[in-house]
Design a protein around this motif. Structure first.
Motif, mmCIF file in Angstrom:
data_model
loop_
_atom_site.group_PDB
_atom_site.id
_atom_site.type_symbol
_atom_site.label_atom_id
_atom_site.label_comp_id
_atom_site.label_asym_id
_atom_site.label_seq_id
_atom_site.Cartn_x
_atom_site.Cartn_y
_atom_site.Cartn_z
ATOM 1 N N THR A 240 36.028 50.825 74.145
ATOM 2 C CA THR A 240 36.047 49.544 73.957
ATOM 3 C C THR A 240 36.618 49.082 72.872
ATOM 4 O O THR A 240 36.142 49.260 71.473
ATOM 5 C CB THR A 240 34.714 48.754 74.120
ATOM 6 O OG1 THR A 240 34.263 49.211 75.637
ATOM 7 C CG2 THR A 240 34.729 47.309 74.459
ATOM 8 N N LEU A 241 37.824 48.454 72.757
ATOM 9 C CA LEU A 241 38.437 48.161 71.231
ATOM 10 C C LEU A 241 37.749 46.958 70.877
ATOM 11 O O LEU A 241 37.424 45.862 71.659
ATOM 12 C CB LEU A 241 39.887 48.005 71.764
ATOM 13 C CG LEU A 241 40.646 49.124 72.101
ATOM 14 C CD1 LEU A 241 42.252 48.745 72.355
ATOM 15 C CD2 LEU A 241 40.481 50.319 71.264
ATOM 16 N N THR A 242 37.965 46.716 69.484
ATOM 17 C CA THR A 242 37.139 45.724 68.955
ATOM 18 C C THR A 242 38.375 44.955 68.041
ATOM 19 O O THR A 242 39.406 45.422 67.918
ATOM 20 C CB THR A 242 36.218 46.264 67.948
ATOM 21 O OG1 THR A 242 36.568 47.024 67.025
ATOM 22 C CG2 THR A 242 34.864 46.886 68.812
ATOM 23 N N PHE A 243 37.875 43.791 67.388
ATOM 24 C CA PHE A 243 38.691 43.290 66.519
ATOM 25 C C PHE A 243 39.111 44.285 65.341
ATOM 26 O O PHE A 243 40.491 44.095 64.995
ATOM 27 C CB PHE A 243 37.914 42.077 65.872
ATOM 28 C CG PHE A 243 38.565 41.576 64.428
ATOM 29 C CD1 PHE A 243 39.667 40.640 64.699
ATOM 30 C CD2 PHE A 243 38.093 42.093 63.128
ATOM 31 C CE1 PHE A 243 40.223 40.103 63.463
ATOM 32 C CE2 PHE A 243 38.736 41.362 62.029
ATOM 33 C CZ PHE A 243 39.746 40.566 62.119
ATOM 34 N N ILE A 244 38.449 45.132 64.812
ATOM 35 C CA ILE A 244 38.728 46.027 64.106
ATOM 36 C C ILE A 244 40.117 47.097 64.311
ATOM 37 O O ILE A 244 40.968 47.090 63.664
ATOM 38 C CB ILE A 244 37.797 47.043 63.513
ATOM 39 C CG1 ILE A 244 36.750 46.377 62.757
ATOM 40 C CG2 ILE A 244 38.076 48.131 62.408
ATOM 41 C CD1 ILE A 244 35.168 46.950 62.462
#
Length: 577
Positions: A100-104
């Motif tokens: 799950t990709l995040t803002f970072i």
């Protein structure tokens, strides 16, 4: 630039393919995945995003590695080793991306993209060559790229118009997806293959005799430099006003300072080759004068940023502004010391800033997270919100002071959105994953954690009730449905969003959110319109003859006095027969 014949063009394309095979394969992969995403109208999964990001990084990375190997005059075996070393590093990075990709992760995408493009200029100039060699090579890379983008755009626009002509003149129905697909093919694949065929070989010993484009001097002298002087006058007058009023500078001055600094440095770079000509004695004076006048502007810039940091701590955006200010100061001092030997240092130092900002303890993300956690800890300590073991006291609601509660809420929302709920876990005894079981929406996660920490809404919201509905919907009968669309919309109230685009073609489907007691909104499928009731916690499914809407999560605010419900976030799957 020299004119091309058909034979020269075909020979150049063949040499380009054999010279940049990995870059062209990356362009093919990038183009295919973009077109597939447009055609399939998919929700991008992690493997799709890895493929797109890897291909997008691979194009400049493999061009840079080819330039590096050529500048070092490596034999074919070493050239292959360098390129496949790049492949290994790229794959290692992509495989370490979380499911799950995040803002970072998305911020790192941007930083690494900038870094990869800077490598294109740095890689062929790592040898101890002349600064002028670097300038000439950088000019050739930029002008060749602009030329290739122009060719590709003209071809794409021409095909775009041709498709439209066929559609309107012959009444042939053409899917609207063809237009972005054609333009993607041209701007990604054709630009890459044109560049590969057009870009000359890199040679560290190439002749430095060249014709300086007069247009660059005129553009710099009569457009850029007057703009720099205009910005300089505005900033110095504003600085004088600050000294007279003894007030802090406004935050917006940071962006004007950046504009002034960037235009000035670009001006110095553009006129670098003719700085010592007999007829251009004004150039060294301008260069030195600009660099000295830049220091007070950097001070003003830092003062504006420091005011925001002192009040609200460091965030990623403020970190980037700080890093840019430090870089500008470094470049200014370095240029004054080295004088004629500073051109290479500009992209090299900027690439170092990109890497330090993306990874490690000094990255934008670590520094920002630690800054906001320190602020939260200060609020918690000063208001006795922590128990003897250092955990958050969840026994009483934090009603006062209002400003501290609001600031703490804002910090927690920021941390969950940008760094995940794990950043809050050290404050809570109970496991956050257990508390958030079945809650996937980050807005809803923030609400749940804030309720757990008893950071209730302030008095302005006492008459509003939060609605948070969730379901897994196991065993739903989807037999007979031919299409389905999954959508997640967040921050509907804050952003004022009303329309949710579900499908742009075959048929066009939109959901228009409305505020009311029982109505969620209006669903339009093609030329059919349906009123969609607000879902009940026990009935998260709405079924009609031609479609079925299955909700996964619904978040809203219900105002008891006005008898209205405002949707703030929703996740659903729409099945179409």
């Amino acid at each position: 630039m020299k004119s091309l014949s058909i034979q020269q063009l075909s020979d150049g394309l063949y040499k380009g393919i054999t010279r940049f095979p990995l870059a062209i394969l990356s362009a093919i992969q990038f183009t295919f995945l973009v077109i597939y995403g447009i055609e399939a109208d998919i929700d991008p999964g992690i493997w799709y995003l890895r493929g797109v990001h890897g291909a997008q990084l691979g194009i400049p990375l493999f061009i840079a590695l080819t330039f590096f190997a050529e500048s070092k005059n490596y034999n074919p075996i070493k050239k292959i080793g360098v390129k496949f070393g790049g492949v290994a590093l790229l794959l290692l990075y992509l495989l370490t991306l979380p499911e799950t990709l995040t803002f970072i992760n998305f911020s790192r995408f941007v930083l690494l993209t900038l870094f990869a493009h800077l490598l294109v200029f740095i890689a062929p100039s790592l040898h101890k060559g002349y600064e002028l060699h670097f300038w000439v090579l950088a000019k050739e890379i930029i002008l060749t790229f602009i030329e290739c983008v122009f060719y590709a755009f003209v071809i794409g626009f021409g095909i775009f118009v041709a498709i439209s002509a066929v559609h309107f003149l012959f009444d042939i129905n053409i899917n609207n997806k063809r237009y972005p697909e054609v333009m993607s093919f041209c701007l990604i694949f054709l630009t890459t293959i044109f560049f590969a065929g057009r870009m000359q070989g890199v040679n560290s010993k190439q002749n430095m005799v060249f014709d300086y484009p007069e247009i660059l001097k005129n553009f710099t002298q009569f457009i850029l430099i007057p703009l720099v002087l205009l910005y300089l006058i505005i900033l110095y007058i504003y600085g004088g006003q600050i000294l007279m009023n003894q007030d802090w500078p406004k935050g917006w001055v940071s962006y004007l300072s950046i504009g002034f600094s960037v235009l000035g440095i670009v001006s110095i770079i553009l006129i670098y080759p003719v700085r010592n000509d007999e007829n251009n004695k004004w150039i060294p004076l301008f260069n030195k004068g600009f660099l000295y006048t830049l220091f007070p502007i950097i001070f003003l810039f830092c003062a504006a940023i420091w005011r925001r940091i002192s009040e609200y701590g460091i965030t990623e955006n403020r970190y980037y502004l700080i890093a840019l200010g430090v870089w500008l100061f470094f470049i200014s001092v370095y240029t004054l010391i080295k004088r004629d030997h500073f051109i290479k240092m500009i992209p090299m130092s900027l690439s170092v800033v990109c890497i330090l900002s993306a990874f490690g303890p000094l990255s934008a993300f670590n520094v920002s997270k630690n800054s906001q956690l320190e602020r939260l800890n200060d609020y918690a300590t000063s208001n006795n919100w922590l128990d003897e073991d250092g955990y958050w006291d969840t026994s009483n609601e934090k009603k006062t002071p209002k400003e501290d509660v609001d600031q703490s809420r804002s910090i927690i929302k920021y941390l969950i959105k940008n760094h995940g709920y794990a950043s809050i876990q050290p404050y809570l005894k109970d496991s956050i994953p257990d508390t958030l079981q079945g809650v996937d929406n980050k807005y809803a996660q923030s609400r749940t954690i804030l309720q757990e920490m008893k950071l209730i809404q302030t008095s302005d919201y006492v008459k509003e009730n939060r609605l948070n509905f969730y379901t897994t919907h196991q065993g739903v009968d989807i037999k007979g449905y031919s299409k389905y669309f999954t959508k997640e919309a967040q921050y509907l109230k804050r952003n004022g969003d009303k329309a949710i685009s579900i499908s742009k073609a075959d048929p066009v489907i939109n959901l228009f959110i409305e505020n009311g007691a029982t109505k969620l909104g209006t669903l339009i499928i093609g030329d059919q319109t349906y009123n969609i009731p607000f879902p009940d916690e026990n009935e998260m499914l709405y079924k009609k003859k031609d479609f079925m809407m299955v909700y996964k999560s619904v978040n809203g605010i219900k105002n008891e006095e006005q008898n209205t419900t405002t949707l703030t976030a929703v996740t659903f799957t729409l099945f179409i027969k």
